[in-house]
Design an enzyme around this catalytic site. Structure first.
Site, short mmCIF file in Angstrom:
data_model
loop_
_atom_site.label_atom_id
_atom_site.label_comp_id
_atom_site.label_asym_id
_atom_site.label_seq_id
_atom_site.Cartn_x
_atom_site.Cartn_y
_atom_site.Cartn_z
N THR A 47 -17.44 87.31 81.74
CA THR A 47 -16.55 87.59 82.86
C THR A 47 -17.36 88.15 84.03
OG1 THR A 47 -16.04 89.65 81.72
CG2 THR A 47 -14.38 87.91 81.64
N LYS A 59 -24.87 93.29 81.67
CA LYS A 59 -24.00 93.00 80.52
C LYS A 59 -24.51 93.81 79.34
CE LYS A 59 -25.26 88.64 81.14
NZ LYS A 59 -23.95 88.00 81.17
N ARG A 60 -23.74 93.84 78.23
CA ARG A 60 -24.26 94.51 77.05
C ARG A 60 -25.60 93.90 76.63
NH1 ARG A 60 -21.04 98.42 74.24
NH2 ARG A 60 -22.70 98.38 72.70
N LYS A 115 -27.69 87.24 74.31
CA LYS A 115 -27.59 87.21 75.78
C LYS A 115 -28.97 87.02 76.43
CE LYS A 115 -23.44 90.17 75.82
NZ LYS A 115 -22.36 89.41 76.49
N HIS A 152 -12.49 86.44 70.61
CA HIS A 152 -13.46 86.68 71.69
C HIS A 152 -14.91 86.48 71.28
CE1 HIS A 152 -10.60 88.57 74.54
NE2 HIS A 152 -9.97 88.91 73.42
N LYS A 206 -17.34 87.57 88.35
CA LYS A 206 -17.37 88.61 89.39
C LYS A 206 -18.46 88.32 90.41
CE LYS A 206 -15.77 91.64 85.80
NZ LYS A 206 -16.19 92.46 84.64
C1 26Q Z 1 -16.10 94.84 65.26
C2 26Q Z 1 -16.21 95.51 64.05
C3 26Q Z 1 -16.72 96.79 63.97
C4 26Q Z 1 -17.10 97.42 65.13
C5 26Q Z 1 -17.00 96.77 66.35
C6 26Q Z 1 -16.50 95.47 66.42
C7 26Q Z 1 -16.41 94.79 67.71
C8 26Q Z 1 -16.19 95.52 68.86
C9 26Q Z 1 -16.14 94.89 70.08
C10 26Q Z 1 -16.52 93.42 67.81
C11 26Q Z 1 -16.46 92.79 69.05
C12 26Q Z 1 -16.28 93.53 70.19
C13 26Q Z 1 -16.26 92.96 71.53
C14 26Q Z 1 -16.44 91.69 71.81
C15 26Q Z 1 -16.49 91.23 73.18
O1 26Q Z 1 -16.52 92.01 74.11
N1 26Q Z 1 -16.51 89.91 73.40
C16 26Q Z 1 -16.59 89.38 74.75
O2 26Q Z 1 -15.28 89.16 75.20
C17 26Q Z 1 -15.25 88.75 76.54
C18 26Q Z 1 -13.81 88.65 76.98
O3 26Q Z 1 -13.20 87.57 76.37
C19 26Q Z 1 -16.00 87.46 76.72
O4 26Q Z 1 -16.04 87.14 78.09
C20 26Q Z 1 -17.43 87.57 76.19
O5 26Q Z 1 -18.07 86.33 76.23
C21 26Q Z 1 -17.40 88.10 74.77
O6 26Q Z 1 -18.71 88.35 74.30
#
Ligand code: 26Q
Length: 744
Positions: free
Chosen positions: A590, A482-483, A488, A297, A594
Site C-alpha cells: 500500500t 516498509k517493514r 521485500k 493478506h 501512497k
Molecule cells: C501471525 C501470527 C503470529 C504473530 C503475528 C502474525 C502476523 C501479524 C501480522 C501475521 C501477519 C501480519 C501482517 C501482515 C501484513 O501486514 N500483510 C500485508 O498486508 C497489506 C494489506 O493488505 C498488504 O498490502 C501487504 O502486501 C501485506 O504484506
C-alpha cells in the site's frame, strides 16, 4: 460538527503556562465534544471490521481536518503565537505493525467519509509497536508508551464492559470508543483487558512480528479476547433489537475478518448460539456462513496461523469442542462432494499440525478475498486451490487502497492546492476526478517540479533534524519504506547501492545525477536476518556518506523509528518509490500507492499492486524489472543456483564477509552470506532471488538516474502516476466491499 462553537472555545482558550501536551488534550477535547454533537442513528445493517491491528498514526491533524476546522485551528493558534506543528511532539498511536494495520485505519477513514456504516473492533494495547532506536547501527527496541500523551480521542465505556472467560481466568473487556469522523461518525471500539494483573497482560503489548505464527499462549488469548468481546456484544445487541431470531442476524450484521487473527470469532459465535441460546449446531453454522467474510493478506507459510490442539483444549476447551464439530461437519460436506482424501486433507481445518485458521476461514467465510489481482489469482490457483475448485463463487478480489485524505490532502497540502488550481477541488470529495489531471499535465509540470522540490526540502530538513545527515537539495530521492523482511529485499537494494558506489569509485559509472537512498524499516525483534540487514545498511551508509570522493553524488540514510508520521513526509518528498519484492510474495503493498498518488515513479517488480499501478499509469512511466511469477516458478522447479550469479556481483556480496564491514562479532553478516550461498535447513540458497534480480535492478536504477537529467520529462512521468492513482483510493476499495461483500 458545530464549527462556531469550536472556534469560539478555541479563541477563548487560555494558553498561558500550558505545556504542548496540555494544549493538545484541551483542544482535542473541544473537538471531540463539538464533533460528537450530532451523531446519527445507527444504521440498520452494519459491517464490522475485526482486526488485531489498527495503525492509526497521529489523530490530531487528521481529526481536525475531517471535522473541517484544521485551517481555523492553525490560524487561531498562530494568533496566540503557537505554531500548529508543535503538536508533532505528540507521538503516533502505533497499534499495528504495518500494511494490514494501516489498511484497517484507511478503511475506517473511507467508510466514514463515504457515509457507510463500518465499525471497527480491536485491542487497546498499552504499548504499541516498539520505538526503534539505532545504536551503533543496530536496531534497539524501546517501549511505545503512547498513552503518556493522554488519549483524548477515546471515550471509556465502563458501563459496557463484558466478561471473557478462559479455562484458567476471567477477564473484563473494557471498551474504549474512538469516533471516526466523516460524512457519518463511525466507531472504532478497542477493548482493554482488566480484572487482575494477569488479565492486564492480555492487552499490554502488540505482537511485534508480522510474519511468524509462533504458538504463543498470549497471542491466543489476545485473539480470543477481542473476538469474543465483539461477538458477545453483537449477539446481545441483536437480541435486544430483534429477540432470539438468530436466522436474521446476517440481515443486520456482516463481520469482516482481517486475516486469520480474529477467526476464533467464528467458533465463539457458534458456541454462544448453541450453548447459551439452544440453537442447533448445523443452524448456527449456517448462520455463521452468511455472516463472516475473510480477507487474506499474505501467502507466506510462516504467517498462516495454526493453533495447537492441546493448547486450545487447555485454554479454551469449549472453543476446542466447537472446532472439532466444525471439522466433522466439514468432512461430511466434502465427502458429499466426492473429494479425494488429498483434497479433504488440503481443505480440512484440523490436521495433526493443529487447527488451521485459514482453512476454517475459507470454509465458513461467505467470501474470501485477496488484496490485489495477482494475489487473488495466487489464492485461487495455489494457496486455496482445492477450495477454489469446489467453491469458486466464494472468491473475490479487492485491490487495496489508501485514504487520499491522510495520504494526499494532509501530507501534501502544496500539491493538493496545485490540483485545485489545475482541475478544481471536486477531487477532494470525488477522487475519481483526479483523472482530469491527465488533460492538463503540460500546463502544470513546471509548478509540479517546484512543489516536488519544496516537499523534498521539507523531508531533507526533517532528516537533517532527526538523523543528522545533510542531503543537498538537488539530490534525486529514492525511498524504500516498509517493514524489514527478506522477501521485500532491502538487502538487494543494499547490494545495488554498493554496485553504484563501486562504479563511481572506479570510474565505470559516469555522469551520475546525485542521489540519495532513504530506508525506513523496523525488524521484528526476534528476526535475526532482518536485524542483520539493518546493520548492513547502516554500515554502508556510514562508509558511503563519509567518502569525500563520492559523497557529493551518493548518500544513504537509514531513518530511525519509521512510522505513519514519518511516512507522511517521505511519500510526499520522494521521486522514486522502491517496491522490489520477489514476484508473488507481496500480497499488494500500500506504500506503493501512497508514493504514486504523491507523484513518484515506481521502480519495482511485477508483484502485488505494482502490476495494477503500471497498468493504469503506463509501463513507460515506471521502471519495471526482474523475474516475474512464472519465471520464479520455473527457477524453483528447475533448480536455481545463485552461485552462478554471485560472480557478477562479487565485490558487493563478499563485502558481507571480507572485512569491508563490521557486524561487531554478532555473526549477522556471515549468516546473511550463507543464506544466499548455501541456504539453511529450512530453505534453499537465496530463497528470495536477490542475486538473480540484482543485475537488472542496478541497470534500471542507472536508467532512472539518466532519465532524471531531463527533469521536465521525468516530472511528466511522475504526474502521470498521480493522475492515474484515483483507483488506489480506499474509497474505491470500500465501495467494492460494501457492494460485493457487505451489502450495506
Ligand atoms: C501471525 C501470527 C503470529 C504473530 C503475528 C502474525 C502476523 C501479524 C501480522 C501475521 C501477519 C501480519 C501482517 C501482515 C501484513 O501486514 N500483510 C500485508 O498486508 C497489506 C494489506 O493488505 C498488504 O498490502 C501487504 O502486501 C501485506 O504484506
Amino acid at each position: 460538527m458545530n464549527k462556531e462553537q469550536f472556534v469560539t472555545k478555541l479563541k477563548q482558550l487560555d494558553i498561558s503556562g500550558k505545556s504542548t501536551i496540555e494544549l493538545y488534550n484541551e483542544i482535542s477535547a473541544f473537538a471531540m465534544s463539538c464533533g460528537l454533537n450530532n451523531v446519527e442513528k445507527p444504521a440498520i445493517k452494519n459491517a464490522y471490521y475485526l482486526s488485531m491491528e489498527f495503525l492509526i498514526g497521529r489523530s490530531f491533524y487528521n481529526n481536525l481536518m475531517e471535522l473541517g476546522v484544521l485551517k481555523e485551528t492553525k490560524e487561531i493558534l498562530a494568533e496566540k503565537g503557537i505554531d500548529i506543528n508543535v503538536f508533532e511532539e505528540i507521538e503516533d498511536a502505533a497499534l499495528g505493525n504495518g500494511g494490514l494495520g494501516r489498511l484497517a485505519a484507511c478503511f475506517l477513514d473511507s467508510a466514514a467519509g463515504l457515509g457507510l456504516p463500518l465499525q471497527g473492533y480491536g485491542i487497546r494495547y498499552k504499548y504499541g509497536l516498539f520505538k526503534q532506536a539505532i545504536e551503533n547501527g543496530f536496531q534497539v527496541e524501546l517501549p511505545d508508551d503512547w498513552q503518556r500523551f493522554g488519549d483524548p480521542w477515546s471515550i471509556r465505556r465502563d458501563d459496557e464492559k463484558r466478561l471473557i472467560e478462559f479455562a484458567d481466568m476471567k477477564v473484563y473487556a473494557v471498551p474504549y470508543d474512538y469516533p471516526v469522523f466523516g460524512k457519518r461518525i463511525n466507531r472504532l471500539r478497542l477493548f482493554q483487558a482488566e480484572g487482575s494483573p494477569e488479565a492486564e497482560k492480555i492487552s499490554e503489548y502488540l505482537y511485534p512480528a508480522d510474519d511468524t505464527a509462533e504458538g504463543k499462549i498470549l497471542r491466543l488469548r489476545q485473539e480470543y479476547f477481542f473476538s469474543a468481546a465483539a461477538i458477545r456484544e453483537l449477539i446481545e445487541e441483536h437480541i435486544k433489537k430483534y429477540g432470539k431470531s438468530f436466522e436474521k442476524f446476517p440481515e443486520f450484521n456482516v463481520i469482516q475478518l482481517n486475516d486469520t487473527h480474529p477467526v476464533l470469532a467464528i467458533a465463539e459465535f457458534i458456541r454462544i448460539l448453541t450453548s447459551e441460546h439452544k440453537v442447533i449446531f448445523s443452524d448456527a453454522l449456517e448462520i455463521a456462513k452468511k455472516t463472516f467474510a475473510y480477507t487474506n493478506h499474505t501467502i507466506l507459510p510462516e504467517a498462516l496461523e495454526c493453533w495447537n490442539a492441546e493448547l486450545l483444549k487447555k485454554i479454551l476447551p469449549n472453543i476446542y469442542a466447537i472446532l472439532i464439530k466444525i471439522h466433522l461437519k466439514q468432512r461430511e460436506e466434502f465427502a458429499k462432494l466426492n473429494c479425494t482424501s488429498e483434497e479433504i486433507a488440503a481443505m480440512s481445518s484440523y490436521s495433526p499440525n493443529g487447527f488451521s485458521m485459514a482453512n476454517l476461514a475459507v470454509y465458513v467465510g461467505k467470501t474470501v478475498n485477496g488484496v490485489a489481482k495477482l494475489h487473488t489469482e495466487i489464492l485461487k490457483n495455489s494457496l486455496f486451490k482445492t477450495v477454489y475448485k469446489y467453491y469458486p463463487d466464494k472468491f473475490q478480489n479487492k485491490t487495496n487502497g489508501i485514504t487520499q485524505r491522510r495520504w494526499l490532502m494532509l501530507c501534501n497540502n502544496e500539491f493538493s492546492s496545485l490540483l485545485d488550481k489545475a482541475i478544481g477541488n471536486g477531487w477532494r470529495t470525488d477522487i475519481s476526478e483526479l483523472n482530469k489531471l491527465n488533460r492538463v499535465i503540460s500546463d502544470y509540470t513546471e509548478d509540479f517540479i517546484l512543489i516536488k522540490e519544496e516537499k523534498k526540502r521539507q523531508l531533507f530538513d526533517y532528516i537533517k533534524h532527526q538523523e543528522g545527515i545533510d542531503i543537498p537539495q538537488n539530490f534525486l530521492a529514492f525511498s524504500q519504506a516498509k517493514r524489514l523482511h527478506e522477501y521485500k529485499r532491502q538487502l538487494m537494494t543494499a547490494f545495488a547501492i554498493l554496485e553504484i558506489y563501486n562504479g563511481l569509485k572506479d570510474g565505470s559509472i559516469k555522469d551520475f545525477v546525485p542521489s540519495v537512498f532513504i530506508f525506513g524499516a523496523k525488524s521484528a525483534p526476534g528476526y535475526k536476518r532482518a536485524k542483520g540487514i539493518i546493520k548492513f545498511i547502516n554500515e554502508i551508509a556510514e562508509k558511503v556518506n563519509a567518502d569525500n570522493q563520492t559523497n557529493s553524488l551518493l548518500k544513504v540514510v537509514f531513518i530511525r523509528n519509521y512510522n505513519v508520521s514519518y511516512a507522511e513526509k517521505i511519500v510526499a518528498g520522494t521521486d522514486v518509490s522502491l517496491q522490489v519484492s520477489t514476484a508473488g510474495l507481496e500480497a499488494s503493498g500500500t506504500g506503493n500507492m501512497k508514493f504514486m498518488m504523491n507523484g513518484a515513479v515506481t521502480c519495482g517488480t511485477m508483484d502485488g499492486a505494482n502490476i495494477e499501478i503500471v497498468e493504469l499509469a503506463g509501463r513507460e512511466n515506471n521502471y519495471i524489472f526482474g523475474a516475474e511469477v512464472d519465471e520464479i516458478e520455473c527457477l524453483k522447479k528447475d533448480g536455481y543456483d545463485p552461485n552462478t550469479y554471485i560472480k557478477l556481483h562479487k565485490k558487493a556480496v563478499e563485502s558481507l564477509i571480507d572485512g569491508t564491514f563490521n557486524d561487531d562479532g554478532t555473526g549477522y553478516f556471515k549468516e546473511l552470506y550463507d543464506s544466499l550461498t548455501i541456504g539453511a535447513s529450512w530453505h534453499n540458497p537465496d530463497n528470495y532471488f536477490v542475486l538473480y534480480d540484482l543485475k537488472d535492478y542496478v541497470e534500471v536504477l542507472l536508467k532512472i538516474n539518466g532519465d532524471y537529467k531531463n527533469k521536465y520529462d521525468f516530472a511528466v512521468k511522475q504526474l502521470r502516476n498521480s493522475a492515474n492513482s484515483a483507483y488506489f483510493s480506499s474509497d474505491r476499495t470500500i465501495k467494492e466491499y460494501a457492494k460485493d461483500i457487505w451489502e450495506i
